[in-house]
Design a protein around this motif. Structure first.
Motif, PDB file in Angstrom:
ATOM      1  N   ARG A  24       0.833  -1.208   0.000  1.00 45.47           N
ATOM      2  CA  ARG A  24       0.000   0.000   0.000  1.00 45.47           C
ATOM      3  C   ARG A  24       0.862   1.251   0.000  1.00 45.47           C
ATOM      4  O   ARG A  24       0.609   2.195  -0.746  1.00 45.47           O
ATOM      5  CB  ARG A  24      -0.925   0.005   1.212  1.00 45.47           C
ATOM      6  N   MET A  28       0.976   4.106  -2.873  1.00 45.03           N
ATOM      7  CA  MET A  28       0.695   5.514  -2.560  1.00 45.03           C
ATOM      8  C   MET A  28       1.854   6.404  -2.982  1.00 45.03           C
ATOM      9  O   MET A  28       1.653   7.490  -3.526  1.00 45.03           O
ATOM     10  CB  MET A  28       0.416   5.690  -1.068  1.00 45.03           C
ATOM     11  N   ALA A  65       2.780   8.311   7.026  1.00 41.83           N
ATOM     12  CA  ALA A  65       1.513   8.899   6.594  1.00 41.83           C
ATOM     13  C   ALA A  65       1.695  10.388   6.307  1.00 41.83           C
ATOM     14  O   ALA A  65       1.221  10.895   5.271  1.00 41.83           O
ATOM     15  CB  ALA A  65       0.433   8.686   7.648  1.00 41.83           C
ATOM     16  N   VAL A  70      -1.274  11.650   3.838  1.00 39.99           N
ATOM     17  CA  VAL A  70      -2.520  10.946   4.128  1.00 39.99           C
ATOM     18  C   VAL A  70      -2.677  10.826   5.634  1.00 39.99           C
ATOM     19  O   VAL A  70      -1.724  11.014   6.387  1.00 39.99           O
ATOM     20  CB  VAL A  70      -2.564   9.534   3.480  1.00 39.99           C
ATOM     21  N   THR A  71      -3.878  10.499   6.055  1.00 45.14           N
ATOM     22  CA  THR A  71      -4.103  10.285   7.487  1.00 45.14           C
ATOM     23  C   THR A  71      -3.564   8.916   7.881  1.00 45.14           C
ATOM     24  O   THR A  71      -3.388   8.032   7.029  1.00 45.14           O
ATOM     25  CB  THR A  71      -5.612  10.338   7.825  1.00 45.14           C
ATOM     26  N   ASP A  73      -5.230   6.778   9.563  1.00 41.31           N
ATOM     27  CA  ASP A  73      -6.319   5.835   9.269  1.00 41.31           C
ATOM     28  C   ASP A  73      -6.260   5.360   7.825  1.00 41.31           C
ATOM     29  O   ASP A  73      -6.424   4.179   7.548  1.00 41.31           O
ATOM     30  CB  ASP A  73      -7.686   6.471   9.524  1.00 41.31           C
ATOM     31  N   ARG A  74      -6.025   6.274   6.907  1.00 43.32           N
ATOM     32  CA  ARG A  74      -5.963   5.921   5.478  1.00 43.32           C
ATOM     33  C   ARG A  74      -4.783   4.992   5.206  1.00 43.32           C
ATOM     34  O   ARG A  74      -4.904   4.037   4.452  1.00 43.32           O
ATOM     35  CB  ARG A  74      -5.844   7.190   4.641  1.00 43.32           C
ATOM     36  N   LEU A  75      -3.651   5.285   5.833  1.00 41.64           N
ATOM     37  CA  LEU A  75      -2.469   4.462   5.628  1.00 41.64           C
ATOM     38  C   LEU A  75      -2.686   3.035   6.119  1.00 41.64           C
ATOM     39  O   LEU A  75      -2.311   2.079   5.448  1.00 41.64           O
ATOM     40  CB  LEU A  75      -1.262   5.068   6.342  1.00 41.64           C
ATOM     41  N   ALA A  77      -5.622   1.505   6.826  1.00 45.54           N
ATOM     42  CA  ALA A  77      -6.904   0.883   6.482  1.00 45.54           C
ATOM     43  C   ALA A  77      -6.696  -0.346   5.603  1.00 45.54           C
ATOM     44  O   ALA A  77      -5.889  -0.337   4.674  1.00 45.54           O
ATOM     45  CB  ALA A  77      -7.790   1.888   5.760  1.00 45.54           C
ATOM     46  N   GLN A  78      -7.423  -1.380   5.931  1.00 48.24           N
ATOM     47  CA  GLN A  78      -7.388  -2.587   5.113  1.00 48.24           C
ATOM     48  C   GLN A  78      -8.214  -2.321   3.860  1.00 48.24           C
ATOM     49  O   GLN A  78      -9.298  -1.757   3.944  1.00 48.24           O
ATOM     50  CB  GLN A  78      -7.978  -3.776   5.874  1.00 48.24           C
ATOM     51  N   PRO A  79      -7.703  -2.713   2.699  1.00 43.41           N
ATOM     52  CA  PRO A  79      -8.478  -2.480   1.481  1.00 43.41           C
ATOM     53  C   PRO A  79      -9.768  -3.289   1.509  1.00 43.41           C
ATOM     54  O   PRO A  79      -9.807  -4.400   2.037  1.00 43.41           O
ATOM     55  CB  PRO A  79      -7.550  -2.963   0.365  1.00 43.41           C
ATOM     56  N   LYS A  80     -10.812  -2.678   0.963  1.00 49.43           N
ATOM     57  CA  LYS A  80     -12.094  -3.376   0.889  1.00 49.43           C
ATOM     58  C   LYS A  80     -12.023  -4.386  -0.235  1.00 49.43           C
ATOM     59  O   LYS A  80     -11.565  -4.084  -1.328  1.00 49.43           O
ATOM     60  CB  LYS A  80     -13.227  -2.387   0.627  1.00 49.43           C
TER      61      LYS A  80
END
Length: 88
Positions: A24, A28, A65, A70-71, A73-75, A77-80
């Motif tokens: 990730r 990014m 991050a 990025v936040t 949380d964004r860093l 976060a598990q991808p959906k």
């Protein structure tokens, strides 16, 4: 895709697959036109730290991050994953 190697008993290299978090971060950075060495420098960590990202300290994750803009949380976060529906 880059892999991380280290040495184990017997002196043969052992290849570890990159973590999801590293992949990730790498994606990014690429979208922002950053090479990993530049990202590491901006975050104040070594390039090896990026390659070995799996369960980083909060301070390390926050620095990465921030360097990516990025936040936290964004860093982290598990991808959906898209759910496939079976049509019967």
């Amino acid at each position: 895709m880059a892999s991380v190697t280290d040495r184990h008993l017997g002196g043969r290299p052992r290849v570890r697959q990159p973590s999801d978090l590293f992949l990730r971060v790498q994606a990014m950075a690429k979208r922002r036109g950053l090479h990993l060495d530049e990202l590491a420098s901006r975050a104040g960590v070594g390039v090896a730290t990026l390659y070995q990202l799996k369960d980083p300290r909060v301070s390390t994750a926050k620095a990465i991050a921030d360097a990516l803009g990025v936040t936290l949380d964004r860093l982290l976060a598990q991808p959906k994953r898209s759910a496939r529906r079976s049509i019967a």
